[in-house]
Design an enzyme around this catalytic site. Structure first.
Site, PDB file in Angstrom:
ATOM      1  N   GLY A 151       0.797  -1.211   0.000  1.00 20.26           N
ATOM      2  CA  GLY A 151       0.000   0.000   0.000  1.00 20.26           C
ATOM      3  C   GLY A 151       0.831   1.263   0.000  1.00 20.26           C
ATOM      4  N   CYS A 152       0.273   2.320   0.584  1.00 24.54           N
ATOM      5  CA  CYS A 152       0.846   3.660   0.438  1.00 24.54           C
ATOM      6  C   CYS A 152       2.207   3.830   1.104  1.00 24.54           C
ATOM      7  CB  CYS A 152      -0.132   4.695   0.997  1.00 24.54           C
ATOM      8  SG  CYS A 152      -1.705   4.777   0.096  1.00 24.54           S
ATOM      9  N   TYR A 153       2.523   3.037   2.112  1.00 27.70           N
ATOM     10  CA  TYR A 153       3.813   3.213   2.788  1.00 27.70           C
ATOM     11  C   TYR A 153       4.928   2.376   2.171  1.00 27.70           C
ATOM     12  CZ  TYR A 153       1.990  -0.786   5.578  1.00 27.70           C
ATOM     13  OH  TYR A 153       1.437  -1.985   5.989  1.00 27.70           O
ATOM     14  N   PHE A 342       1.363   6.287   5.423  1.00 25.25           N
ATOM     15  CA  PHE A 342       0.443   5.456   6.187  1.00 25.25           C
ATOM     16  C   PHE A 342      -0.132   4.368   5.293  1.00 25.25           C
ATOM     17  CE2 PHE A 342       0.355   9.869   7.483  1.00 25.25           C
ATOM     18  CZ  PHE A 342       0.766   9.784   8.798  1.00 25.25           C
TER      19      PHE A 342
END
Length: 357
Positions: A151-153, A342
């Site tokens: 994901g985003c991290y 996050f």
């Protein structure tokens, strides 16, 4: 111990600005519910996003006909996961190559020893890592690492891997690639929370070089903060009709609660006032608001993150690299920075950095 530096970052997005088209599609999904439409319109207006780019060219009337110009996303006939993966295999290598080409490696491409790729929006084998080696003329002996489905991290984790490589092999030169085609996973739904999730995400790619050359940003320290009892707030599952994301409206409050009072755990001996540059992943306007409140930051502290959100939306793992690229151009020698992103868990991945001379 050898220090590792993020020497350069280049970015690329597809040619199609789909923000208005996707908003029109979202309204079509809620046409029979005026209350939800009012909420949607208010959230779109307050999103802080003006543009989002996609490998899909928008259709003429996404409310009635296909959302995309090729007619793949038609009402009640949206593509299967297999169809979406075929689109990923077609478009991801081309976008990744554009970003790598902007690094202008020239005769330095033979110095690339490692390739680290992060992506959570598509999978195949042989995959994107092999495609990049072949398309960009890298040596076949390049060592490859895939950071998948984080994901985003994921970009922070990719940089962490690159730092470990350089610190253990000082002659290493690591090409880091963060690529996401989030818009492929658009879904038909009348669930307002899921629709609002779609109105955040976009496609984008960042390519960067990490080595022991003392230029750019020195990568000083990494940390991860897991917020207990929040794993259901941000999820990303592979389903029959694409990847199914849930991004709860409670995420900003959980982010604020999770990082408040914990600066000592990830600032590597620095205090909040000591940080000159904040590279915070713009997961959404309210997420940035939450970080600002948690650390009592002035509005100017997250101006770069807000600008990236406005211009590109949330490109998952690529986004924080867009922020770092902008900050790298602005920073002066010796300035201390903190990058933060996050993702599922709910986890905050952080990285301390310092601008090299």
């Amino acid at each position: 111990m050898t220090e590792a530096y993020l020497n350069r970052i280049e970015t690329a997005v597809p040619p199609h600005d789909v923000h208005a088209a996707f908003a029109a599609f979202a309204r079509s999904q809620l046409a029979d519910d005026q209350r939800k439409l009012r909420i949607l319109d208010r959230m779109v207006e307050r999103s802080g996003i003006a543009h989002r780019y996609s490998c899909l060219a928008p259709g003429l009337d996404p409310g009635r006909d296909a959302v995309d110009a090729e007619g793949l996303y038609r009402p009640r006939r949206f593509p299967t996961t297999a169809d979406r993966m075929r689109l990923y295999e077609k478009h991801a290598p081309a976008l990744a190559t554009r970003a790598v080409d902007k690094l202008e490696l020239g005769d330095q491409r033979d110095r690339i020893t490692h390739l680290v790729v992060s992506s959570c929006t598509g999978f195949s084998a042989p995959g994107l890592d092999i495609d990049i080696i072949e398309r960009c003329g890298l040596r076949g002996s390049v060592e490859r690492t895939m950071v998948g489905f984080m994901g985003c991290y994921a970009a922070i984790n990719a940089l962490k891997i690159a730092r470990h490589i350089v610190r253990s092999e000082p002659r290493a030169r690591v090409l880091v690639l963060n690529i996401e085609l989030c818009t492929l996973h658009l879904q038909e739904t009348s669930d307002l929370e899921q629709i609002l999730t779609f109105l955040l995400f976009a496609d984008g790619c960042a390519a960067s070089i990490v080595s022991a050359d003392p230029t750019g940003l020195r990568l000083d320290a990494f940390n991860a903060l897991l917020t207990p009892n929040t794993r259901q707030l941000l999820t990303w599952h592979i389903r029959e009709s694409g990847f199914d994301m849930v991004l709860s409206g409670r995420v900003p409050a959980a982010v604020q609660e999770g990082i408040s009072g914990r600066a000592d755990e990830f600032l590597a001996g620095n205090r909040i006032p000591d940080v000159d540059a904040w590279a915070v992943h713009p997961g959404g306007r309210t997420v940035l608001d939450a970080v600002e409140r948690a650390f009592a930051l002035p509005p100017s502290a997250l101006a770069v993150s807000r600008n990236i959100l406005r211009r590109f939306g949330n490109m998952s793992s690529a986004t924080v690299m867009f922020v770092l690229a902008a900050l790298m151009d602005q920073a002066t020698a010796g300035q201390v920075g903190c990058a933060m992103a996050f993702g599922p868990g709910l986890v905050a991945e952080t990285m301390m950095f310092r601008k090299a001379a």
